[in-house]
Design a protein around this motif. Structure first.
Motif, short mmCIF file in Angstrom:
data_model
loop_
_atom_site.label_atom_id
_atom_site.label_comp_id
_atom_site.label_asym_id
_atom_site.label_seq_id
_atom_site.Cartn_x
_atom_site.Cartn_y
_atom_site.Cartn_z
N THR A 113 71.01 -50.05 -25.09
CA THR A 113 70.93 -49.73 -26.48
C THR A 113 71.04 -51.00 -27.26
O THR A 113 70.93 -52.08 -26.72
N LEU A 114 71.26 -50.82 -28.52
CA LEU A 114 71.41 -51.99 -29.37
C LEU A 114 72.86 -52.44 -29.36
O LEU A 114 73.24 -53.35 -30.05
N CYS A 115 73.65 -51.78 -28.56
CA CYS A 115 75.05 -52.17 -28.55
C CYS A 115 75.26 -53.22 -27.46
O CYS A 115 74.38 -53.97 -27.13
N CYS A 117 76.09 -52.91 -24.18
CA CYS A 117 76.19 -52.44 -22.81
C CYS A 117 75.16 -53.07 -21.90
O CYS A 117 74.11 -52.50 -21.64
N LYS A 131 66.57 -54.77 -26.21
CA LYS A 131 67.39 -54.36 -27.33
C LYS A 131 66.59 -53.61 -28.39
O LYS A 131 67.15 -53.14 -29.36
#
Lengths: 211, 118
Positions: A113-115, A117, A131
């Motif tokens: 994700t864009l986080c 992880c 991303k």
């Protein structure tokens, strides 16, 4: 004790967390972009020139060892966190790893994700496309189409499993060992394992292609 | 892009066998790239950058093995931007806090946006 349980859940790990340095870098990027001093696209372009050169060698060594040593492969399958840690590659945040093995029936694809992880310690820097919001949503809806864009065509009937990493569990795809690699040592095998192969958007290189 | 100058004059930058910078995490590459870009735009000279970075790297209490090299890098960039009047430390610090809150408030799978900080 359902009340306590709820309480625990509430205080469980947050999905996303920035270290002070990550937050500071984001802040600088925001300020500099607002002032017109940098363009995020130009920054991505500079980062991109490096990301492919910082080969994900740690992960490639894990895969090569699994190809060469059935015992290690077995360990990796059942406890990837420990097997990978035995080679000295541990995540900074102590996140858990799970290895998913490609075989004749199933191809594995990891989305994130864009986080935050992404298993840096094993795979190195994430590619910029990884991303992108489009990659994640399309990988879930149309994995075959996404793979085709990466030039990967799977044999008819092969299933695709999409794994969504979380803050606590990250995935490493173990690609199939290419044919004609029986005589290669682990170092030569590791050269066949690309970052994309360990995300599932690629396959391991053929020995000829690598040379 | 004046990458050679960047590399040659950044004290202690970890590089690979091929002479390319090595980043352990993406924010490090982003900080590196922003610095390269700011230098290209003439916000500071490389000599000014190298001096500030060197000061941070040699500050007492830094890791002997260079593990916090990019922490020094970001601190150096912050203080240089403040010195050059681009953004005060107060402004930078307040915005960093907002980004940290935005990350905490963003569920997995969603883009982390500054507005999420509320």
């Amino acid at each position: 004790m359902s009340h306590d349980h709820d309480h625990d859940d509430h205080h469980h790990h947050h999905d996303n967390h920035f270290s002070p340095m990550e937050a500071r870098v984001r802040a600088l990027e925001t300020i500099l972009t607002q002032k017109g001093l940098i363009d995020p696209k130009a920054i991505d372009a500079i980062v991109e020139t490096y990301e492919t050169k910082i080969g994900p060698r740690n992960g490639a060594r894990v895969v090569a060892k699994a190809w060469a040593e059935p015992d290690f492969a077995d360990w990796l399958k059942h406890d990837a966190t420990a097997a990978i840690a035995s080679l000295g590659y541990t995540g900074r945040q102590g996140e858990h790893m799970r290895a998913v093995f490609n075989d004749a029936e199933t191809h594995n694809l990891v989305v994130c994700t864009l986080c935050s992880c992404y298993p840096w310690s094993v795979l190195g820097l994430p590619p910029v496309w990884y991303k992108a919001p489009a990659y994640r949503s399309r990988a879930v809806i149309d994995p075959r189409g996404v793979l085709a864009e990466f030039g990967v065509t799977l044999p008819e009937g092969r299933k695709i499993r999409v794994w969504d990493s979380t803050a606590e569990l990250r995935y490493l795809v173990v690609p199939e060992r290419p044919a004609g690699t029986d005589g290669l040592d682990q170092e030569a095998l590791a050269d066949l394992v690309t970052r994309d192969a360990m995300i599932g958007t690629g396959l391991a290189l053929e020995p000829e292609a690598e040379a | 892009m004046s990458r050679c100058e960047t590399l040659a004059d950044s004290p202690g930058l970890p590089v690979s066998a091929e002479g390319e910078p090595v980043f352990a995490e993406p924010w490090q590459a982003q900080a590196f790239a922003m610095t390269v870009r700011l230098h290209e735009q003439g916000v500071f000279t490389w000599a000014q950058w190298a001096e500030v970075l060197s000061r941070e790297v040699h500050r007492p209490g830094r890791a002997v093995d260079g593990a916090d090299y990019f922490d020094c890098w970001v601190t150096a960039l912050s203080s240089l931007l403040s010195e050059r009047g681009v953004a005060s430390e107060a402004e930078q610090s307040a915005l960093s806090d907002r980004w940290a809150r935005a990350a905490e408030a963003t569920p997995h799978g969603m883009p982390i946006l500054l507005d999420n900080a509320g």
